[in-house]
Design an enzyme around this catalytic site. Structure first.
Site: not given
Length: 438
Positions: A415, A224, A363
């Site tokens: 994930h 990630d 982000y």
């Protein structure tokens, strides 16, 4: 900071604990938004900009949390019978009821405090990290980075197998010294108050941290955001970085050009792709259409979403749980691979440190920094887990990783590979980094 300096700090900490005067060395974490907007740690025993750290959440913050959970105003039920509108109320209510009546944060706290934790001031920001040195003489220094909506909690169960392999079916030759930092704005790391803390800057901070700890060579691992930070580190290729391992690969850097163009246009997969490659293309297309909304919101309006997740623990839980459920190998059923306590350890950490909003800003920072598509300059190992959102074939990786020295498709895991399947993950880390050892 040298290994001897760290040992001196730890001896001093234990001495004070025995004497019953550890308050000065115990960093009291400020938990709830109602208790305080921010927290500052005392600054005891600072050596080379590093000080010991211990988690201690005030009881009033836990009382406040339970009160907020009790007073939740719930939305009406969804108008569908599946997860297509998001987290289902019945599922979340069950988790929240357990959170309020049965979950014990103090167990999570004790788990964290069972490891040596520190705060290092790097580039003007306090960075929290766990540091566990192996007893094996030739252990390889390893920095590992978590992602979102995760934290250091997702990596704790691999610390012992990596640092003490002989107790977990491995060889002494597989040993690592492990450093687990919390990304700025996550967990117990400080929240940036100015812009610029993007993956490139964080990667540089990690290199500074490893060298401050006395490691003149090391390897790095991540999934990630940890993988994105890893890629940035591999592009910078600082002296001493031997190589990286990732269990999540960036689509933008590895998609074939014709497939990338077709994906951007919303068209079908190119005829040049094989049947297996078309599956990967269609999965990526579906993810961008139906599973990428969370990133679009935090990449453009992190402050807007921040108000709700800072004020409501259930709002925060839904925001994080949604993606945990989406990305585990047992799609939609995280409880089949993670316990409720494990899920709530992670969610509670976000709530008690009020880092839901600050973690989302990464982000935004990444978008502002712009795409960095230059290839890695160091050797790279890649493990693709079957439940990962993007599962590129080996031949696609050469654009981003010209020095690909290891590639494997794991038998299970998603994930959150280290969290879901710590044994498989550990085996992959050992195998991926084996050739880096002298």
């Amino acid at each position: 900071m040298t290994h001897k300096s760290l040992e001196k700090i730890e001896v001093s900490r234990r001495t004070l604990l025995v004497a019953g005067t550890a308050v000065g060395l115990s960093s009291v974490i400020l938990p709830s938004a109602t208790v305080a907007a921010d927290w500052k740690n005392p600054r005891p025993a600072i050596v080379d900009g590093v000080r010991p750290f211990k988690v201690g959440v005030p009881e009033k913050a836990l009382i406040d949390l339970r009160g907020r959970l009790l007073e939740t105003r719930w939305p009406e039920s969804e108008t569908v019978t599946d997860r297509s509108q998001g987290v289902q109320p019945a599922k979340l209510k069950e988790l929240v009821d357990y959170w309020r009546t049965s979950y014990d944060w103090r167990k999570a706290e004790r788990k964290l405090n069972s490891y040596a934790q520190f705060i290092a001031n790097i580039d003007g920001l306090d960075i929290h990290f766990i540091h566990v040195r192996s007893l094996h003489e030739n252990a390889l220094p390893l920095v590992m980075t978590h992602g979102w909506p995760g934290s250091v909690f997702e990596l704790l169960n691999v610390i012992s197998p990596l640092t003490d392999p002989t107790a977990h079916g491995g060889s002494a030759d597989d040993a690592f010294h492990v450093v687990l930092p919390s990304i700025p704005g996550f967990g117990f790391s400080e929240k940036p108050t100015t812009t610029g803390w993007n993956p490139q800057r964080i990667a540089n901070a990690w290199d500074t941290l490893m060298k401050r700890l006395g490691y003149d060579h090391y390897v790095s691992q991540g999934g990630d955001w940890g993988a994105i930070i890893n890629d940035a580190l591999a592009r910078q290729a600082p002296q001493g970085l031997l190589g990286i391992h990732v269990n999540r690969v960036e689509r933008a850097t590895t998609f074939p050009p014709d497939a990338a163009a077709a994906l951007k246009a919303g068209g079908p997969p190119p005829e040049t792709l094989s049947a297996d490659e078309r599956v990967v293309f269609n999965e990526a297309k579906d993810f961008l259409a139906n599973g990428f909304g969370y990133a679009a919101i935090m990449g453009t309006r992190p402050e807007t979403i921040g108000y709700g997740i800072a004020d409501s623990p259930v709002g925060l839980a839904a925001w994080l749980y949604d993606k945990i459920a989406d990305w585990v190998y047992t799609r939609g059923e995280p409880e089949k691979v993670l316990s409720k306590d494990a899920i709530l350890d992670n969610i509670s950490l976000y709530w008690l440190t009020n880092t839901g909003p600050s973690s989302g800003r990464l982000y935004w920072e990444n978008i502002v920094a712009g795409a960095k598509l230059t290839p890695s300059k160091v050797p790279v190992a890649v493990t693709v887990f079957p439940g990962e959102v993007y599962r590129p074939p080996k031949k696609w990786l050469s654009r981003a990783y010209p020095q690909l020295i290891y590639y494997n498709q794991a038998p299970k895991g998603g994930h959150f590979a280290a969290w879901e399947e710590p044994e498989v993950f550990t085996q992959e880390i050992r195998a991926g980094f084996r050739s880096f050892r002298s």
